[in-house]
Design an enzyme around this catalytic site. Structure first.
Site, PDB file in Angstrom:
ATOM      1  N   TYR A 131     -12.953  -1.337  11.180  1.00  0.00           N
ATOM      2  CA  TYR A 131     -11.536  -0.957  11.046  1.00  0.00           C
ATOM      3  C   TYR A 131     -10.797  -1.225  12.365  1.00  0.00           C
ATOM      4  O   TYR A 131      -9.718  -1.815  12.379  1.00  0.00           O
ATOM      5  CB  TYR A 131     -11.466   0.516  10.668  1.00  0.00           C
ATOM      6  CG  TYR A 131     -10.087   1.111  10.593  1.00  0.00           C
ATOM      7  CD1 TYR A 131      -9.314   0.995   9.442  1.00  0.00           C
ATOM      8  CD2 TYR A 131      -9.547   1.823  11.674  1.00  0.00           C
ATOM      9  CE1 TYR A 131      -8.042   1.550   9.369  1.00  0.00           C
ATOM     10  CE2 TYR A 131      -8.287   2.386  11.609  1.00  0.00           C
ATOM     11  CZ  TYR A 131      -7.537   2.255  10.452  1.00  0.00           C
ATOM     12  OH  TYR A 131      -6.276   2.809  10.395  1.00  0.00           O
TER      13      TYR A 131
ATOM     14  N   ASP B 136      -3.503  -6.912  -4.969  1.00  0.00           N
ATOM     15  CA  ASP B 136      -4.480  -6.754  -3.886  1.00  0.00           C
ATOM     16  C   ASP B 136      -4.029  -7.703  -2.774  1.00  0.00           C
ATOM     17  O   ASP B 136      -4.089  -8.934  -2.948  1.00  0.00           O
ATOM     18  CB  ASP B 136      -5.878  -7.111  -4.405  1.00  0.00           C
ATOM     19  CG  ASP B 136      -6.950  -7.000  -3.323  1.00  0.00           C
ATOM     20  OD1 ASP B 136      -6.602  -6.995  -2.129  1.00  0.00           O
ATOM     21  OD2 ASP B 136      -8.141  -6.930  -3.687  1.00  0.00           O
ATOM     22  N   VAL B 137      -3.579  -7.137  -1.653  1.00  0.00           N
ATOM     23  CA  VAL B 137      -2.966  -7.975  -0.610  1.00  0.00           C
ATOM     24  C   VAL B 137      -3.954  -8.969   0.016  1.00  0.00           C
ATOM     25  O   VAL B 137      -3.546  -9.902   0.702  1.00  0.00           O
ATOM     26  CB  VAL B 137      -2.312  -7.124   0.515  1.00  0.00           C
ATOM     27  CG1 VAL B 137      -1.124  -6.340  -0.021  1.00  0.00           C
ATOM     28  CG2 VAL B 137      -3.320  -6.217   1.195  1.00  0.00           C
TER      29      VAL B 137
ATOM     30  N   SER C  20       1.443   3.415  -2.809  1.00  0.00           N
ATOM     31  CA  SER C  20       1.254   4.384  -3.897  1.00  0.00           C
ATOM     32  C   SER C  20       0.960   5.779  -3.346  1.00  0.00           C
ATOM     33  O   SER C  20       1.141   6.776  -4.042  1.00  0.00           O
ATOM     34  CB  SER C  20       0.112   3.938  -4.817  1.00  0.00           C
ATOM     35  OG  SER C  20      -1.064   3.673  -4.070  1.00  0.00           O
ATOM     36  N   ARG C  21       0.477   5.831  -2.096  1.00  0.00           N
ATOM     37  CA  ARG C  21       0.039   7.114  -1.512  1.00  0.00           C
ATOM     38  C   ARG C  21       0.331   7.113  -0.011  1.00  0.00           C
ATOM     39  O   ARG C  21       0.703   6.088   0.557  1.00  0.00           O
ATOM     40  CB  ARG C  21      -1.480   7.285  -1.677  1.00  0.00           C
ATOM     41  CG  ARG C  21      -1.967   7.258  -3.088  1.00  0.00           C
ATOM     42  CD  ARG C  21      -3.473   7.431  -3.154  1.00  0.00           C
ATOM     43  NE  ARG C  21      -4.216   6.238  -2.812  1.00  0.00           N
ATOM     44  CZ  ARG C  21      -5.123   6.155  -1.838  1.00  0.00           C
ATOM     45  NH1 ARG C  21      -5.385   7.196  -1.080  1.00  0.00           N
ATOM     46  NH2 ARG C  21      -5.769   5.031  -1.614  1.00  0.00           N
TER      47      ARG C  21
ATOM     48  N   GLY D  20       0.823  -1.221   0.000  1.00  0.00           N
ATOM     49  CA  GLY D  20       0.000   0.000   0.000  1.00  0.00           C
ATOM     50  C   GLY D  20       0.842   1.248   0.000  1.00  0.00           C
ATOM     51  O   GLY D  20       0.682   2.117   0.866  1.00  0.00           O
TER      52      GLY D  20
ATOM     53  N   SER E 101      -3.121   0.658  14.366  1.00  0.00           N
ATOM     54  CA  SER E 101      -3.708   1.987  14.610  1.00  0.00           C
ATOM     55  C   SER E 101      -3.923   2.148  16.108  1.00  0.00           C
ATOM     56  O   SER E 101      -4.198   1.153  16.809  1.00  0.00           O
ATOM     57  CB  SER E 101      -5.062   2.093  13.900  1.00  0.00           C
ATOM     58  OG  SER E 101      -5.776   3.206  14.384  1.00  0.00           O
TER      59      SER E 101
ATOM     60  N   ILE F  34      -3.202  10.808  11.258  1.00  0.00           N
ATOM     61  CA  ILE F  34      -2.129  11.217  10.349  1.00  0.00           C
ATOM     62  C   ILE F  34      -2.773  11.849   9.120  1.00  0.00           C
ATOM     63  O   ILE F  34      -3.749  11.307   8.593  1.00  0.00           O
ATOM     64  CB  ILE F  34      -1.280   9.979   9.918  1.00  0.00           C
ATOM     65  CG1 ILE F  34      -0.766   9.199  11.154  1.00  0.00           C
ATOM     66  CG2 ILE F  34      -0.121  10.415   9.019  1.00  0.00           C
ATOM     67  CD1 ILE F  34       0.143   9.957  12.082  1.00  0.00           C
TER      68      ILE F  34
ATOM     69  N   LYS G 122      -7.634  -3.785  13.102  1.00  0.00           N
ATOM     70  CA  LYS G 122      -6.335  -3.317  13.570  1.00  0.00           C
ATOM     71  C   LYS G 122      -5.957  -3.958  14.921  1.00  0.00           C
ATOM     72  O   LYS G 122      -4.775  -4.141  15.226  1.00  0.00           O
ATOM     73  CB  LYS G 122      -6.338  -1.790  13.673  1.00  0.00           C
ATOM     74  CG  LYS G 122      -6.426  -1.102  12.302  1.00  0.00           C
ATOM     75  CD  LYS G 122      -5.220  -1.425  11.441  1.00  0.00           C
ATOM     76  CE  LYS G 122      -5.196  -0.643  10.149  1.00  0.00           C
ATOM     77  NZ  LYS G 122      -4.002  -0.918   9.331  1.00  0.00           N
TER      78      LYS G 122
HETATM   79  N1  LIG Z   1      -4.037   8.117   8.197  1.00  0.00           N
HETATM   80  C1  LIG Z   1      -4.270   7.813   9.462  1.00  0.00           C
HETATM   81  O1  LIG Z   1      -4.757   8.645  10.252  1.00  0.00           O
HETATM   82  C2  LIG Z   1      -3.942   6.430   9.970  1.00  0.00           C
HETATM   83  C3  LIG Z   1      -4.053   6.210  11.366  1.00  0.00           C
HETATM   84  C4  LIG Z   1      -3.757   4.944  11.865  1.00  0.00           C
HETATM   85  C5  LIG Z   1      -3.369   3.930  11.009  1.00  0.00           C
HETATM   86  N2  LIG Z   1      -3.287   4.158   9.669  1.00  0.00           N
HETATM   87  C6  LIG Z   1      -2.901   3.040   8.811  1.00  0.00           C
HETATM   88  O2  LIG Z   1      -1.779   3.371   8.039  1.00  0.00           O
HETATM   89  C7  LIG Z   1      -1.829   2.652   6.793  1.00  0.00           C
HETATM   90  C8  LIG Z   1      -1.699   3.639   5.648  1.00  0.00           C
HETATM   91  O3  LIG Z   1      -2.779   4.556   5.727  1.00  0.00           O
HETATM   92  P1  LIG Z   1      -2.852   5.909   4.883  1.00  0.00           P
HETATM   93  O4  LIG Z   1      -3.443   6.925   5.774  1.00  0.00           O
HETATM   94  O5  LIG Z   1      -1.561   6.164   4.215  1.00  0.00           O
HETATM   95  O6  LIG Z   1      -3.978   5.489   3.823  1.00  0.00           O
HETATM   96  P2  LIG Z   1      -4.246   6.002   2.346  1.00  0.00           P
HETATM   97  O7  LIG Z   1      -3.651   7.346   2.143  1.00  0.00           O
HETATM   98  O8  LIG Z   1      -5.697   5.801   2.123  1.00  0.00           O
HETATM   99  O9  LIG Z   1      -3.412   4.967   1.445  1.00  0.00           O
HETATM  100  C9  LIG Z   1      -3.757   3.606   1.469  1.00  0.00           C
HETATM  101  C10 LIG Z   1      -2.761   2.816   0.652  1.00  0.00           C
HETATM  102  O10 LIG Z   1      -3.131   1.426   0.754  1.00  0.00           O
HETATM  103  C11 LIG Z   1      -3.255   0.891  -0.553  1.00  0.00           C
HETATM  104  N3  LIG Z   1      -4.242  -0.188  -0.590  1.00  0.00           N
HETATM  105  C12 LIG Z   1      -5.560  -0.118  -0.269  1.00  0.00           C
HETATM  106  N4  LIG Z   1      -6.137  -1.330  -0.432  1.00  0.00           N
HETATM  107  C13 LIG Z   1      -5.164  -2.163  -0.866  1.00  0.00           C
HETATM  108  C14 LIG Z   1      -5.132  -3.537  -1.212  1.00  0.00           C
HETATM  109  N5  LIG Z   1      -6.234  -4.301  -1.154  1.00  0.00           N
HETATM  110  N6  LIG Z   1      -3.967  -4.089  -1.616  1.00  0.00           N
HETATM  111  C15 LIG Z   1      -2.848  -3.321  -1.698  1.00  0.00           C
HETATM  112  N7  LIG Z   1      -2.808  -2.015  -1.381  1.00  0.00           N
HETATM  113  C16 LIG Z   1      -3.959  -1.447  -0.975  1.00  0.00           C
HETATM  114  C17 LIG Z   1      -3.645   2.063  -1.443  1.00  0.00           C
HETATM  115  O11 LIG Z   1      -3.288   1.762  -2.786  1.00  0.00           O
HETATM  116  P3  LIG Z   1      -4.216   2.146  -4.051  1.00  0.00           P
HETATM  117  O12 LIG Z   1      -4.544   3.604  -3.911  1.00  0.00           O
HETATM  118  O13 LIG Z   1      -3.333   1.849  -5.220  1.00  0.00           O
HETATM  119  O14 LIG Z   1      -5.405   1.266  -4.005  1.00  0.00           O
HETATM  120  C18 LIG Z   1      -2.792   3.183  -0.828  1.00  0.00           C
HETATM  121  O15 LIG Z   1      -1.481   3.144  -1.337  1.00  0.00           O
HETATM  122  C19 LIG Z   1      -3.148   1.897   6.790  1.00  0.00           C
HETATM  123  O16 LIG Z   1      -2.946   0.574   7.216  1.00  0.00           O
HETATM  124  C20 LIG Z   1      -3.978   2.652   7.812  1.00  0.00           C
HETATM  125  O17 LIG Z   1      -4.982   1.865   8.386  1.00  0.00           O
HETATM  126  C21 LIG Z   1      -3.565   5.387   9.119  1.00  0.00           C
END
Ligand SMILES: NC(=O)c1ccc[n+]([C@@H]2O[C@H](COP(=O)([O-])OP(=O)(O)OC[C@H]3O[C@@H](n4cnc5c(N)ncnc54)[C@H](OP(=O)(O)O)[C@@H]3O)[C@@H](O)[C@H]2O)c1
Length: 247
Positions: free
Chosen positions: A155, A62-63, A12-13, A10, A141, A187, A159
């Site tokens: 969610y 897709d993981v 890409s972003r 995951g 998380s 974040i 987690k």
């Molecule tokens: N942001 C927060 O506040 C926060 C807080 C706690 C934990 N987290 C955790 O941190 C991690 C990253 O979050 P983020 O905020 O960076 O999220 P995000 O900006 O929404 O990015 C999600 C990433 O996961 C990829 N992804 C989604 N479904 C997938 C799948 N089935 N197989 C492979 N890749 C997949 C997406 O790729 P595509 O776009 O190519 O589909 C994207 O690169 C996640 O596990 C999230 O739960 C985030």
């Protein structure tokens, strides 16, 4: 850290992208994984090629799909011969009220966040076990520990499962592989882009540092955990949330 190979799921972003950049900065070869956003993954791949002296590869997978994970891991070993670092970062959320949640959406979240983490760890872990070395960082998380939102209960439980998985993996992969887990708080990424200003202010008031974190602040902890500086850190659950409480 030359010659090491890292897979960041995951990436890409968001947080994953930042992790890829920070790993490349310290000389680690990186594999970018994406599900839907090919253009963003290729943009990141080009950025890494231009700016860092490491090898980089992007793989669509897709993981949550076992065959796709097997193909991704085979592609990496065909290209690099090994995988030293796995960051299980891919994750999704889909908030709705407690009574509106559908089983289909609930299962999709469990499949990506929890089963996806298990599948990548299973197939990458086999290689690490054989090579008797490796570092795994799972991204959970702080919602899994002490901040609960019924809107995101699917969610949150996924987690919480990642935390249990971390402990079990640390046992399974001992004594050669360090398995740790980071629990980010709020974040700034696309995941939170739909929050209203009022929601942001309310959540900030529950954070001792009074702000959301950045993807970079998570990526730096990942780089630390996979470095020799963290060689005795294993089976640890590390909150990186600015001091967040459910007040
Ligand atoms: N942001 C927060 O506040 C926060 C807080 C706690 C934990 N987290 C955790 O941190 C991690 C990253 O979050 P983020 O905020 O960076 O999220 P995000 O900006 O929404 O990015 C999600 C990433 O996961 C990829 N992804 C989604 N479904 C997938 C799948 N089935 N197989 C492979 N890749 C997949 C997406 O790729 P595509 O776009 O190519 O589909 C994207 O690169 C996640 O596990 C999230 O739960 C985030």
């Amino acid at each position: 850290m030359k010659d090491l190979v890292a897979l960041v799921t995951g990436s890409s972003r968001g947080i994953g992208k930042s992790i890829v950049i920070e790993l490349a900065k310290v000389g680690i070869n990186v594999v970018i994984n994406y599900n839907k956003n090919e253009s963003k993954a290729l943009e990141l791949e080009n950025y890494i090629k231009k700016n860092y002296d490491v090898s980089v590869l992007s793989i669509k997978c897709d993981v949550s799909k076992e065959e796709e994970v097997i193909n991704m891991v085979n592609t990496i070993t065909d290209n690099f011969g090994k995988i030293d670092i796995l960051v299980n970062n891919a994750g999704i959320c889909n908030d709705s009220t407690f009574f509106d949640k559908s089983v289909k959406n609930f299962k999709r979240i469990i499949d990506v966040n929890l089963i996806g983490t298990y599948l990548c760890s299973k197939y990458v872990g086999q290689i690490m076990k054989k090579n008797k070395q490796g570092k795994i960082v799972n991204i959970s998380s702080s919602n899994a520990i002490d901040s609960y939102y019924p809107e995101s209960l699917d969610y949150d439980v996924s987690k919480a499962g990642v935390i249990s998985l971390t402990h079990n993996m640390a046992v399974e992969f001992a004594p050669y592989i360090n398995v740790n887990c980071i629990c980010p708080g709020w974040i700034k990424t696309d995941m939170n882009k739909d929050l209203s200003i009022d929601q942001i202010e309310k959540e900030k008031s529950k954070i001792l540092l009074n702000r959301f974190g950045s993807a970079l602040e998570i990526a730096k902890v990942v780089v630390f955990l996979v470095s020799s500086k963290a060689s005795y850190i294993n089976d640890s659950i590390i909150k990186v949330d600015g001091g967040r409480y459910n007040g």
